[in-house]
Design a protein around this motif. Structure first.
Motif, PDB file in Angstrom:
ATOM      1  N   LEU A 198     -31.447 186.463  75.481  1.00 39.19           N
ATOM      2  CA  LEU A 198     -30.316 186.838  74.625  1.00 39.19           C
ATOM      3  C   LEU A 198     -30.629 188.125  73.859  1.00 39.19           C
ATOM      4  CD1 LEU A 198     -29.093 183.421  73.186  1.00 39.19           C
ATOM      5  CD2 LEU A 198     -28.105 184.748  75.050  1.00 39.19           C
ATOM      6  N   GLU A 199     -31.877 188.214  73.389  1.00 40.36           N
ATOM      7  CA  GLU A 199     -32.262 189.425  72.671  1.00 40.36           C
ATOM      8  C   GLU A 199     -32.202 190.633  73.603  1.00 40.36           C
ATOM      9  OE1 GLU A 199     -35.742 190.333  69.496  1.00 40.36           O
ATOM     10  OE2 GLU A 199     -36.251 190.467  71.608  1.00 40.36           O
ATOM     11  N   LEU A 219     -22.340 176.421  71.779  1.00 41.75           N
ATOM     12  CA  LEU A 219     -21.740 177.054  70.598  1.00 41.75           C
ATOM     13  C   LEU A 219     -22.784 177.798  69.768  1.00 41.75           C
ATOM     14  CD1 LEU A 219     -19.351 174.153  69.759  1.00 41.75           C
ATOM     15  CD2 LEU A 219     -18.638 176.468  70.260  1.00 41.75           C
ATOM     16  N   GLY A 220     -24.037 177.402  69.893  1.00 47.17           N
ATOM     17  CA  GLY A 220     -25.100 178.132  69.211  1.00 47.17           C
ATOM     18  C   GLY A 220     -25.216 179.547  69.751  1.00 47.17           C
ATOM     19  N   VAL A 221     -25.163 179.679  71.072  1.00 41.70           N
ATOM     20  CA  VAL A 221     -25.222 180.997  71.709  1.00 41.70           C
ATOM     21  C   VAL A 221     -24.015 181.830  71.289  1.00 41.70           C
ATOM     22  CG1 VAL A 221     -25.181 182.201  73.936  1.00 41.70           C
ATOM     23  CG2 VAL A 221     -26.575 180.166  73.660  1.00 41.70           C
ATOM     24  N   ALA A 223     -22.275 181.660  68.475  1.00 39.67           N
ATOM     25  CA  ALA A 223     -22.427 182.122  67.098  1.00 39.67           C
ATOM     26  C   ALA A 223     -23.406 183.284  67.021  1.00 39.67           C
ATOM     27  CB  ALA A 223     -22.906 180.974  66.214  1.00 39.67           C
ATOM     28  N   GLU A 224     -24.401 183.228  67.872  1.00 36.44           N
ATOM     29  CA  GLU A 224     -25.449 184.242  67.879  1.00 36.44           C
ATOM     30  C   GLU A 224     -24.961 185.582  68.424  1.00 36.44           C
ATOM     31  OE1 GLU A 224     -29.232 184.652  66.703  1.00 36.44           O
ATOM     32  OE2 GLU A 224     -28.494 182.634  67.037  1.00 36.44           O
ATOM     33  N   MET A 225     -24.129 185.528  69.458  1.00 37.95           N
ATOM     34  CA  MET A 225     -23.843 186.729  70.245  1.00 37.95           C
ATOM     35  C   MET A 225     -22.457 187.332  70.013  1.00 37.95           C
ATOM     36  SD  MET A 225     -26.574 187.172  72.222  1.00 37.95           S
ATOM     37  CE  MET A 225     -26.054 188.160  73.620  1.00 37.95           C
ATOM     38  N   VAL A 243     -15.396 185.718  65.681  1.00 38.57           N
ATOM     39  CA  VAL A 243     -16.354 184.616  65.658  1.00 38.57           C
ATOM     40  C   VAL A 243     -16.347 183.896  64.307  1.00 38.57           C
ATOM     41  CG1 VAL A 243     -18.326 186.098  65.043  1.00 38.57           C
ATOM     42  CG2 VAL A 243     -18.717 183.975  66.270  1.00 38.57           C
TER      43      VAL A 243
ATOM     44  N   PRO B 267     -30.425 178.637  68.994  1.00 34.79           N
ATOM     45  CA  PRO B 267     -29.291 179.339  68.396  1.00 34.79           C
ATOM     46  C   PRO B 267     -28.476 178.380  67.532  1.00 34.79           C
ATOM     47  CG  PRO B 267     -29.217 179.448  70.800  1.00 34.79           C
ATOM     48  CD  PRO B 267     -30.254 178.440  70.432  1.00 34.79           C
ATOM     49  N   GLN B 268     -28.270 178.732  66.287  1.00 36.48           N
ATOM     50  CA  GLN B 268     -27.528 177.853  65.384  1.00 36.48           C
ATOM     51  C   GLN B 268     -26.034 178.110  65.482  1.00 36.48           C
ATOM     52  OE1 GLN B 268     -28.731 175.311  63.524  1.00 36.48           O
ATOM     53  NE2 GLN B 268     -30.562 175.783  64.700  1.00 36.48           N
ATOM     54  N   PRO B 269     -25.241 177.044  65.532  1.00 39.90           N
ATOM     55  CA  PRO B 269     -23.791 177.233  65.628  1.00 39.90           C
ATOM     56  C   PRO B 269     -23.190 177.663  64.295  1.00 39.90           C
ATOM     57  CG  PRO B 269     -24.321 174.916  65.639  1.00 39.90           C
ATOM     58  CD  PRO B 269     -25.621 175.638  65.592  1.00 39.90           C
ATOM     59  N   ASP B 270     -23.620 178.778  63.788  1.00 33.82           N
ATOM     60  CA  ASP B 270     -23.153 179.270  62.504  1.00 33.82           C
ATOM     61  C   ASP B 270     -23.338 180.786  62.463  1.00 33.82           C
ATOM     62  OD1 ASP B 270     -22.597 179.882  59.921  1.00 33.82           O
ATOM     63  OD2 ASP B 270     -23.976 178.423  59.031  1.00 33.82           O
ATOM     64  N   PRO B 271     -22.236 181.534  62.634  1.00 36.24           N
ATOM     65  CA  PRO B 271     -22.371 182.992  62.747  1.00 36.24           C
ATOM     66  C   PRO B 271     -22.881 183.668  61.481  1.00 36.24           C
ATOM     67  CG  PRO B 271     -20.064 182.338  62.775  1.00 36.24           C
ATOM     68  CD  PRO B 271     -20.860 181.088  62.802  1.00 36.24           C
ATOM     69  N   LYS B 274     -27.749 183.873  60.671  1.00 35.07           N
ATOM     70  CA  LYS B 274     -28.596 184.324  61.768  1.00 35.07           C
ATOM     71  C   LYS B 274     -30.013 184.490  61.236  1.00 35.07           C
ATOM     72  CE  LYS B 274     -25.001 186.435  64.483  1.00 35.07           C
ATOM     73  NZ  LYS B 274     -24.344 187.636  64.930  1.00 35.07           N
ATOM     74  N   ARG B 277     -35.724 185.334  64.163  1.00 36.08           N
ATOM     75  CA  ARG B 277     -36.256 184.636  65.318  1.00 36.08           C
ATOM     76  C   ARG B 277     -37.721 184.985  65.523  1.00 36.08           C
ATOM     77  NH1 ARG B 277     -32.420 184.796  69.579  1.00 36.08           N
ATOM     78  NH2 ARG B 277     -30.803 183.270  69.189  1.00 36.08           N
ATOM     79  N   ILE B 279     -39.777 185.467  68.534  1.00 36.09           N
ATOM     80  CA  ILE B 279     -39.623 185.556  69.983  1.00 36.09           C
ATOM     81  C   ILE B 279     -41.006 185.484  70.621  1.00 36.09           C
ATOM     82  CG2 ILE B 279     -38.770 186.959  71.888  1.00 36.09           C
ATOM     83  CD1 ILE B 279     -36.367 186.531  70.386  1.00 36.09           C
TER      84      ILE B 279
END
Lengths: 336, 329
Positions: A198-199, A219-221, A223-225, A243, B267-271, B274, B277, B279
């Motif tokens: 993803l990064e 849904l995590g992806v 929110a991230e992207m 988003v 990945p957290q479901p919360d925009p 963030k 990370r 990595i």
């Protein structure tokens, strides 16, 4: 909505499959657009039509039974639907590229990585053979493969899943496309590798300056992207917005239920919310009315009689649900 | 009774220094040329009524651990105690009797049900096998079970292909419950399911656990699912248990660098949230040829020179929080 700026615009797309002599629509009346340099996430459960939609854009549907029945797919203002294979080949891999979920099946197991990388550049550029190989190696380095000089001589089975997905990304960005369609690119990967990929996609998107259409169920992806999110259910777009509003002000009962049914790390919850039942199969799709009605906690009698429309409740936030006036057919025509 | 014996009988299940190696054959006459160290020395215990979550990435040995514990595989080394009884080397009738108390729910609801058998027969088969009566006599009991897991009664006469993934997983759960086991090992029971269906199955498992007084070994790769289900969690990496802690503790205060990276990678479901990370570089090494010293050291962001020499042991750092990392020794 002014559509001048849209890179890709899908209008009323209907994609159907012939099953036993009848046409069933896996994608029914899908409209949305992708602007340049934007990340749009298409989210939905299996069978919601998100992959069929992306294959329709690339015109990669199975020839014997799948076809686009209605609608337009405008790429930079040009409709892709009437194009034949030869014309599409000019666009695929050059202006629009795609990466798939399973990098093992998307790569040819009997050809070296280098051969497959070079192929893209041979097809779309006039460069010399040595230049092409150099370019392939530098692309592999760009996606974070340090042993690029050796990797070009290796075969797909010698690489790990994460490495294969990197190779796929390198191939996809070889011609600096304007749109990258990524169909569940990290679903087959472990979380730590998913974070790497993803990064990488974010980094490459920035470098190449392309738009990304990311198809996922996670849904995590999202929110991230995502910059913008398109929620699909049973072949239709049920909600579309940026988003922030999808996560903090979801309108459609399906989006709300989906968000509350995922376990979250920071929460203490004994019982998860559930959505009763399952996604109806293509053959059992209700003919009239909302397709979510049987699972909807807020279903009303008219939901079974009227097809809700995708209407804007506020600027940049569309929803397909009769709870909102914008989705009612008669109201919508008044607004117009 | 010695302290050790007492300790063993207090727990429903106790695993001591369990190893499971698979031989690698090759060369002349297919000699054994090495081992895949799928499970390399893990120790854990399950209290009665608790849910223990085993989490890790693919290839870390969590499924092998689960299947070795249920004695579907024969352990290479180590000991397994069930209700204080050594079950490591049980055979024949004794092993068969043990299976009444330990049942499994499998990952793939498509592959783990016989497509040629009626659902009724699938669920009553364990009961028939253990002489609890004939299929026709057991019909009411099986129907009760099917309704209990949320299937319609007429499911009894249907075949697996007529059901969706979530419903098939319910059939698998009903089959596992039929013999009223004490321990259920659930190996990735929801990873093949959609989010909205996943929550249904997770809720069902929790309800049934209370109702049937079950102990659950919950194996999965998704840390948020494991956290939701479990009282305690063990994190595995390359055949080793690197951290064991209370579920909330593990999430709030992860000690091992691998656990920290694993949690930050989700990945957290919360925009609006963030988080930074961590990595990790590279991939999981091959378990056939694991790194010397700490198995995680080639990818570890906090690696020290001594990590490649000495293999850390699982040690208690806080109450009920054990870590195997040289940072804490």
């Amino acid at each position: 909505m002014s559509n001048q700026e849209a890179l890709l615009e899908i209008k009323n797309l209907h994609t159907g499959f012939d099953i036993g002599g009848e046409t069933h629509h896996a994608v029914k009346d899908v409209s949305f657009s992708v602007k340049p340099r934007e990340v749009v996430c298409v989210v939905g459960e299996s069978g919601c039509g998100k992959s069929v939609m992306s294959l329709s854009i690339m015109k990669l549907l199975p020839k014997h039974n799948g076809k686009i029945d209605k609608g337009e797919i405008l790429f930079k203002g040009k409709d892709l639907v009437p194009l034949n294979d030869k014309e599409m080949n000019q666009i695929r891999g050059k202006d629009i590229s795609m990466i798939f979920q399973e990098p093992m099946t998307a790569l040819n197991p009997v050809l070296t990585i280098g051969f497959q990388m070079d192929e893209v550049l041979i097809n779309h550029t006039n460069a010399k053979k040595e230049e092409i190989r150099q370019k392939s190696i530098s692309l592999l380095k760009q996606v974070g493969i340090s042993r690029a000089e050796q990797i070009v001589h290796e075969y797909p089975h010698q690489l790990s899943g994460g490495m294969r997905q990197r190779v796929m990304i390198a191939m996809a960005i070889a011609c600096q496309p304007q749109l990258l369609i990524a169909d569940e690119p990290t679903t087959a990967l472990d979380v730590t590798v998913q974070a790497q990929i993803l990064e990488l996609i974010t980094k490459i998107q920035d470098e190449v300056g392309m738009a990304v259409m990311l198809i996922t169920h996670d849904l995590g992806v999202v929110a991230e992207m995502a910059d913008r999110v398109v929620v699909m259910y049973a072949g239709q777009v049920v909600e579309e917005s940026d988003v922030d509003r999808i996560f903090y002000d979801p309108k459609h009962p399906y989006t709300r239920a989906l968000l509350s049914s995922i376990p979250r790390m920071e929460e203490e919850k004994e019982v998860l919310n559930t959505i009763k039942g399952i996604v109806p199969s293509l053959k059992n799709m209700p003919e009239v009315g909302c397709r979510f009605v049987d699972r909807c906690p807020e279903a009303m009698p008219e939901c079974r009689k009227i097809d809700p429309l995708l209407g804007e409740t506020e600027k940049g936030h569309s929803v397909r649900c009769l709870l909102y006036d914008a989705s009612k057919p008669e109201k919508k025509s008044e607004v117009r | 009774m010695t302290q050790q014996q007492k300790d063993r009988s207090e727990h429903l299940l106790k695993v001591e220094e369990l190893k499971k190696y698979y031989p690698v054959r090759g060369g002349f006459f297919r000699r054994k040329i090495g081992d895949v160290k799928a499970v390399d020395n893990i120790s854990l215990d399950l209290k009665r009524g608790e849910t223990f979550g085993l989490v890790g990435e693919s290839g870390c040995g969590k499924s092998t651990a689960g299947r070795t514990i249920t004695r579907l595989f024969k352990p290479t080394e180590g000991k397994i105690f069930f209700e204080g009884k050594d079950i490591t080397n049980l055979r024949g009738t004794q092993l068969r009797n043990l299976r009444q108390d330990i049942q499994m729910v499998f990952q793939d609801p498509y592959a783990s049900l016989n497509p040629k058998m009626m659902v009724g027969s699938i669920v009553s088969e364990p009961l028939v096998n253990y002489g609890k009566g004939s299929e026709s006599k057991l019909k009411d009991e099986v129907m009760n079970l099917l309704t209990r897991v949320g299937l319609p009664e007429d499911a009894y006469y249907k075949y697996p292909h007529e059901f969706s993934g979530g419903q098939r997983q319910r059939i698998g759960i009903a089959r596992a419950l039929a013999l009223k086991p004490k321990l259920i090992v659930a190996d990735e029971p929801v990873s093949a399911l959609d989010v909205s269906v996943q929550s249904q199955v997770l809720n069902l498992l929790k309800e049934l656990q209370d109702e049937f007084d079950l102990t659950l070994l919950f194996i999965a790769h998704d840390l948020s699912v494991v956290k939701h289900m479990s009282d305690r969690i063990g994190v595995m990496y390359l055949g080793n248990l690197v951290e064991v802690a209370d579920a909330d503790d593990l999430y709030r205060d992860p000690k091992h660098p691998y656990t920290q990276a694993l949690i930050s990678a989700i990945p957290q479901p919360d925009p609006r949230n963030k988080s930074e990370r961590i990595i990790l570089s590279g991939d999981v090494p091959s378990p056939q040829n694991p790194p010397v010293g700490c198995p995680f050291h080639p990818r570890c962001p906090k690696v020290m020179p001594e990590c490649s020499g000495k293999k850390p042991q699982l040690k208690e750092v806080n109450k009920e929080h054990r870590v195997s990392c040289l940072l804490y020794e």
